[in-house]
Design a protein around this motif. Structure first.
Motif, short mmCIF file in Angstrom:
data_model
loop_
_atom_site.label_atom_id
_atom_site.label_comp_id
_atom_site.label_asym_id
_atom_site.label_seq_id
_atom_site.Cartn_x
_atom_site.Cartn_y
_atom_site.Cartn_z
N VAL A 43 -8.96 4.79 4.10
CA VAL A 43 -8.45 5.14 2.77
C VAL A 43 -9.49 5.94 1.99
O VAL A 43 -9.17 6.95 1.37
CB VAL A 43 -8.08 3.87 1.96
CG1 VAL A 43 -7.59 4.24 0.58
CG2 VAL A 43 -7.06 3.04 2.69
N ASP A 95 -15.69 4.91 -3.75
CA ASP A 95 -16.05 3.91 -2.75
C ASP A 95 -17.15 2.97 -3.24
O ASP A 95 -17.49 2.00 -2.57
CB ASP A 95 -16.43 4.55 -1.41
CG ASP A 95 -17.61 5.50 -1.50
OD1 ASP A 95 -18.09 5.78 -2.61
OD2 ASP A 95 -18.05 5.97 -0.43
N GLU A 145 0.85 5.77 -0.50
CA GLU A 145 0.23 7.07 -0.77
C GLU A 145 1.33 7.90 -1.41
O GLU A 145 2.31 8.24 -0.76
CB GLU A 145 -0.28 7.70 0.52
CG GLU A 145 -1.45 6.93 1.11
CD GLU A 145 -1.96 7.47 2.42
OE1 GLU A 145 -1.48 8.54 2.87
OE2 GLU A 145 -2.85 6.82 3.00
N LEU A 197 -2.88 0.28 -4.08
CA LEU A 197 -2.55 -1.01 -3.48
C LEU A 197 -2.07 -1.91 -4.61
O LEU A 197 -2.82 -2.18 -5.54
CB LEU A 197 -3.76 -1.62 -2.78
CG LEU A 197 -3.55 -3.03 -2.22
CD1 LEU A 197 -2.54 -2.99 -1.07
CD2 LEU A 197 -4.86 -3.63 -1.76
N LEU A 248 -1.10 -1.21 5.49
CA LEU A 248 -2.42 -1.18 4.87
C LEU A 248 -3.48 -0.78 5.90
O LEU A 248 -3.69 -1.48 6.88
CB LEU A 248 -2.76 -2.56 4.28
CG LEU A 248 -4.09 -2.68 3.56
CD1 LEU A 248 -4.14 -1.74 2.36
CD2 LEU A 248 -4.31 -4.12 3.11
N ARG A 303 -10.27 9.88 2.81
CA ARG A 303 -9.20 10.88 2.74
C ARG A 303 -9.72 12.17 2.13
O ARG A 303 -10.71 12.16 1.39
CB ARG A 303 -8.03 10.33 1.94
CG ARG A 303 -8.31 10.25 0.46
CD ARG A 303 -7.34 9.36 -0.30
NE ARG A 303 -7.64 9.37 -1.70
CZ ARG A 303 -8.69 8.80 -2.27
NH1 ARG A 303 -9.57 8.17 -1.55
NH2 ARG A 303 -8.87 8.86 -3.57
N PHE A 322 -7.93 3.74 -5.25
CA PHE A 322 -9.09 4.05 -4.41
C PHE A 322 -9.74 5.34 -4.89
O PHE A 322 -9.72 6.36 -4.22
CB PHE A 322 -8.64 4.17 -2.95
CG PHE A 322 -8.07 2.89 -2.42
CD1 PHE A 322 -8.86 1.99 -1.73
CD2 PHE A 322 -6.73 2.57 -2.61
CE1 PHE A 322 -8.33 0.81 -1.23
CE2 PHE A 322 -6.19 1.39 -2.13
CZ PHE A 322 -7.00 0.51 -1.43
N TYR A 340 0.85 -1.18 0.00
CA TYR A 340 0.00 0.00 0.00
C TYR A 340 0.90 1.24 0.00
O TYR A 340 1.90 1.28 0.72
CB TYR A 340 -0.90 0.00 1.24
CG TYR A 340 -1.70 1.26 1.40
CD1 TYR A 340 -2.86 1.47 0.66
CD2 TYR A 340 -1.29 2.26 2.28
CE1 TYR A 340 -3.59 2.65 0.80
CE2 TYR A 340 -2.01 3.42 2.42
CZ TYR A 340 -3.16 3.61 1.69
OH TYR A 340 -3.87 4.77 1.82
N CYS A 363 -3.93 10.19 -4.41
CA CYS A 363 -4.68 8.95 -4.54
C CYS A 363 -3.81 7.77 -4.12
O CYS A 363 -2.75 7.53 -4.70
CB CYS A 363 -5.16 8.76 -5.97
SG CYS A 363 -6.17 7.28 -6.17
N PRO A 364 -4.24 7.04 -3.12
CA PRO A 364 -3.46 5.87 -2.69
C PRO A 364 -3.60 4.72 -3.68
O PRO A 364 -4.53 4.67 -4.48
CB PRO A 364 -4.06 5.51 -1.33
CG PRO A 364 -5.34 6.22 -1.24
CD PRO A 364 -5.39 7.28 -2.28
N ALA A 397 -10.33 0.09 4.90
CA ALA A 397 -10.91 0.72 3.71
C ALA A 397 -11.56 2.06 4.04
O ALA A 397 -11.43 3.02 3.28
CB ALA A 397 -11.90 -0.22 3.05
#
Length: 158
Positions: A65, A94, A52, A77, A59, A68, A91, A50, A74-75, A62
């Protein structure tokens, strides 16, 4: 038996004609769905990372993340279902689990089977279809995990 046969789908895995980074998505999910995907990566023992921006971090959950600030970086994974196949989750929303795979890593039956297994694992966990669109062709899935048949199927004619 394989869900898909390489000879039947290899035209969809040509990076020169399809783009090298097709978009894979699971629509109509929630924060809980995202968390299920994060939990799945750990449960399956897949290597993951993970980050950023350029900063690698543990990690988070959810909901952390996805809550934010709008102007935050934008992060991502990065998940390796096998050592040589990478999926990069972003991410962005959602309500949609979305990630990229690299067609250059998905050449041949063995790698296709890895992709199908990965899509199946996510689709089974979420109980939802997992759709792969050509790069930049959002809304026109080529293939995907079908919940009713419990397998990855071709959604477009070669």
């Amino acid at each position: 038996m394989a869900d898909l046969l390489w000879d039947d789908v290899k035209c969809f895995f040509d990076p020169d004609t399809m783009g090298s980074l097709p978009d894979v998505r699971v629509p109509d999910v929630s924060v809980e769905g995202w968390q299920a995907v994060l939990d799945l990566a750990a449960e399956k023992g897949w290597k993951y990372q993970y980050a950023e921006g350029e900063t690698v971090l543990p990690l988070p959950r959810a909901e952390v993340v996805l809550s934010r600030p709008v102007d935050a970086e934008c992060p991502s994974l990065r998940v390796w279902p096998t050592g040589d196949v990478l999926a990069v989750f972003r991410f962005l929303d959602d309500e949609v689990v979305d990630f990229d795979v690299d067609l250059r890593e998905l050449q041949g039956q063995e790698r296709l089977d890895v992709l199908c297994g990965f899509l199946q694992a996510i689709g089974r966990r979420l109980g939802k279809p997992v759709l792969m669109d050509g790069e930049g062709a959002h809304g026109h899935p080529i293939l995907g995990f079908d919940v009713e048949t419990d397998r990855v199927v071709l959604l477009m004619e070669p």
